[in-house]
Design a protein around this motif. Sequence first.
Motif, short mmCIF file in Angstrom:
data_model
loop_
_atom_site.label_atom_id
_atom_site.label_comp_id
_atom_site.label_asym_id
_atom_site.label_seq_id
_atom_site.Cartn_x
_atom_site.Cartn_y
_atom_site.Cartn_z
N ASP A 213 35.88 19.68 36.39
CA ASP A 213 34.46 19.57 36.71
C ASP A 213 33.67 19.80 35.44
OD1 ASP A 213 32.00 19.46 37.93
OD2 ASP A 213 32.08 21.53 38.65
N ASN A 214 33.21 18.72 34.84
CA ASN A 214 32.54 18.80 33.54
C ASN A 214 31.04 18.56 33.70
OD1 ASN A 214 33.60 19.55 31.16
ND2 ASN A 214 34.33 17.53 30.54
N THR A 215 30.41 19.42 34.48
CA THR A 215 28.99 19.25 34.77
C THR A 215 28.20 20.47 34.30
OG1 THR A 215 29.37 20.06 37.01
CG2 THR A 215 29.36 17.69 36.73
N GLY A 216 27.74 20.39 33.07
CA GLY A 216 26.90 21.47 32.55
C GLY A 216 27.70 22.58 31.90
N TYR A 217 26.97 23.62 31.47
CA TYR A 217 27.61 24.73 30.77
C TYR A 217 28.63 25.43 31.68
CZ TYR A 217 23.45 24.01 27.87
OH TYR A 217 22.46 23.47 27.11
N HIS A 218 29.73 25.83 31.07
CA HIS A 218 30.81 26.44 31.84
C HIS A 218 30.56 27.96 31.89
CE1 HIS A 218 33.45 22.71 31.73
NE2 HIS A 218 32.38 22.39 31.02
N LEU A 219 29.57 28.31 32.70
CA LEU A 219 29.04 29.68 32.71
C LEU A 219 30.05 30.73 33.13
CD1 LEU A 219 25.55 29.02 34.37
CD2 LEU A 219 26.01 29.40 31.94
N HIS B 197 32.86 31.53 32.25
CA HIS B 197 33.57 32.25 31.19
C HIS B 197 32.77 33.41 30.62
CE1 HIS B 197 36.82 29.33 31.11
NE2 HIS B 197 35.90 28.39 31.25
N LEU B 198 31.45 33.35 30.78
CA LEU B 198 30.62 34.46 30.29
C LEU B 198 30.95 35.75 31.04
CD1 LEU B 198 26.90 33.48 29.76
CD2 LEU B 198 28.42 34.60 28.14
#
Lengths: 504, 504
Positions: free
Chosen positions: B220-226, B228-229
């Motif tokens: 799913d490559n939709t926007g920042y991969h939040l 992981h924060l």
Amino acid sequence: MLRYNKILGFQKSSSRRPTLHGLLKLSQCGYSKLNSDDVTHFKSILSKPEISVVEDQDDIASYNSDWWNLMRGKSQMVLRPSSTEEVSQVLKYCNSRHLPVVPQGGNTGLVGGSVPLNDEIIISLNRMNQIIGFDSSFSIVKTQAGVVLQRLIDYLQPFGYMPPVDLGARGSCQIGGNLATNAGGIKLLKYNSLHANTIGLKVVLPDGTILDDMRALRKDNTGYHLKHLFIGSEGTLGIITETAILCPKISAASNVALFALNSFDHVQEVLTASKEFLSENLTAIEYFDKECNLIMKDNTKIFNPLGYAHNYYLLIEISNFDDTSDVETNTKAIEQKFFKFFEQVSDYVQDGVIAQDKFQFNSIWELRERIVEGFVSQGLAFTYDFSLPIDKFPAFVERMSDRLGNHARTGGYGHIGDGNIHVQASIKGHDDLELYQKLETKLEPWVFDLVEEFEGSISAEHGIGSFKSPELHRNKSDEMIKTMGQMKQIFDPNRILNPNKLFQ
Amino acid sequence: MLRYNKILGFQKSSSRRPTLHGLLKLSQCGYSKLNSDDVTHFKSILSKPEISVVEDQDDIASYNSDWWNLMRGKSQMVLRPSSTEEVSQVLKYCNSRHLPVVPQGGNTGLVGGSVPLNDEIIISLNRMNQIIGFDSSFSIVKTQAGVVLQRLIDYLQPFGYMPPVDLGARGSCQIGGNLATNAGGIKLLKYNSLHANTIGLKVVLPDGTILDDMRALRKDNTGYHLKHLFIGSEGTLGIITETAILCPKISAASNVALFALNSFDHVQEVLTASKEFLSENLTAIEYFDKECNLIMKDNTKIFNPLGYAHNYYLLIEISNFDDTSDVETNTKAIEQKFFKFFEQVSDYVQDGVIAQDKFQFNSIWELRERIVEGFVSQGLAFTYDFSLPIDKFPAFVERMSDRLGNHARTGGYGHIGDGNIHVQASIKGHDDLELYQKLETKLEPWVFDLVEEFEGSISAEHGIGSFKSPELHRNKSDEMIKTMGQMKQIFDPNRILNPNKLFQ
């Protein structure tokens, strides 16, 4: 999707909910125009200005066009820094001058993320092509971001290793661009994503700050894992200039088989069985349907050894990693494994072949990898990259085919092992723009509604870029998009980095 | 490290550079004190207040103490929400009232991250223990955050799968806590980190916002991969309430061998050979030195079948994944593989054993997994978790041993395949606090200087917590720490979440 309308200067039709989520409109950003003082400054801060500051319009043309050769930016300048320090100086200056920029790797993106929408300055990474070194104790390669993937493959080969990512564009795409778009590709099933395999990153922020996270220890649990914010951020938060990547071993032997099946239930049975019985040996499972096969027959010279009568095809690659045995033993073991597997799934499979040499190996792979070209060579094409529940693959293609009627040919293929389908449709010929636009109006936003209905993702691996930015809300809640907007605000308050990409 | 000084109310000695990097001091945050209105409110928003609002000091005691039983928080209240919605309501209220909170999973952390430093409210996840389900097509398990790791192991076992993470604390630690600390453990070498295997996350932010990223598509490559924060943020940015995790298959057969070696050069040769020749079959490489072995002999009843004369020991586990064969064939294949490997490394290895049954398998693992207890049962102990270049392992332990002289016994062990060493030292007995403190003064910050000198990481897998917060700058530049501070400011502007953890 291939957006032919771009060359017509046609603006994206309004989406259902074109929310800005805290971002300013391009027109509100107060961007400056490039002037001769700027050019002088760039020439003073970049080494070899004769090749690092490109102003000739002929030379700039290819940087202004995307892979489809249909998007046309109006950039007047390409900057080609050779070091992180130079990237930092360029960005710092552009930020202070409010000059918008587009970071560009190999420019092989498929969603309009790597070319300017207006006259942004292009910062090309193609001079940052030094491979720093390979640490065999942890199998980590350190490299500048502008290294072309194929060069990295070639560099690692003598060590017995390879990059964890591979895709059709390997001859042009750059590893930094792969990271910036979180590229998926054909190896993800086995080797996982770039989030899994990126150990270190060096990133330049718009204000020139260099975030150096390149110590590249296999394990380092000290503070927030910031690098993941930049992986898949499509050049909107910072420019990746260096990376350290975990590399898997090249297998001792591998082979590929092609299966023909007539029922999609059987496709799913074989899929489950392959994960079950081939498990660790499995390196790829790819899929295409009858229409893709016929498109290849009609538009290319690539021959399917199983013919054209079947409904579905599965390509399965397995590998062996037993380095205590010689190549011949490993090769034989692989073949034995395939034969055993054939027995397991014989109730479901109509026909199958195993490659007998490297030529056949490549030919079977071409059947799958070149479908995109098959559609494009037939005529004007729509290309979509979605994640869907696997059982929805045929229904999705059928609904899209019904929607387009006999105006276009529609097929589905992709990385089925990951639930990643590419749906493509093309009309006959390259000239009927009127039909193409009429069909596009029928397709969008309808096709995104359908993805939502099927609980899929509007982008599995290609990203959002400029093509899908109005559709981000299909997959991300308002809260998620608001948080992304806050990240953008922190890193790039002047919105100079890749404006109107990812976000609308 | 085990900070005995905590029970003496002794404050952390000043570090070289105790920078705040944009964060406020605890005293400047204007925290409120818990009052009876707050208690009434919590009882009104949580289901089953009789068990979800804990005020009895005896019941709270274990929540206030860490695994070492040496940190003592002064929390007056434990809240035990049962849903994401309840966590949201609790946080929203605490945020509006400026009441600081400590999120707590299984409370097995080793760096003082999960217990209060003062009278923070403890939000325990231990009632959020529902496993939502397992999707076998992508081998993804969805679960609430409070599920104990061992329960997840047991749940997945009948499906033929297991969690990608495993560690000694499996009987108590919770999957949400594993994610919040980015726990490493014994499987990372083979199955990679939790960043690699976390597909979805649901997180509650301090203002009550629920970030729902649980669609759990493989790609799913939709926007920042939040997400992981939050993985590895140690409860300082939000509270993880649900997760979707990619699970590897349980192997068809596995076995473990123990090797004795006399030269560290030979350890490195065997390490390289194991990665080379066992490659995909390799599931763990663990290491311990002579002093660890002797500590086990002197303080536990765990017997080393290779005796006590050798300098270094390597534990190697390999697995087979061939599900087309029966268990017996797989088991035999594993043994054959070990024998072939023995031949490959016979020049370097003094002696070796392979487990012949499950009991021996477990016994060999105990030799490595229970070293921490060996040191602790001898006396007051210092325990460090570092990443180091592998060739530096013995030199590091020697330098530390020299530093402590004959006042303590010092040994090194750990996940050598990942470059992760645990260095432990203990004095004789549990009463000589004076000696312990004297040695601590000698050790710190000297030991962190040494990690810097050797270009390692001050935390490989345990995190920063409160113990190492003054030392974060050893591994992260000012720019990185400043950016982390900006993340903290965005998500938790009132600093209510786990105050003074990770950051000082």
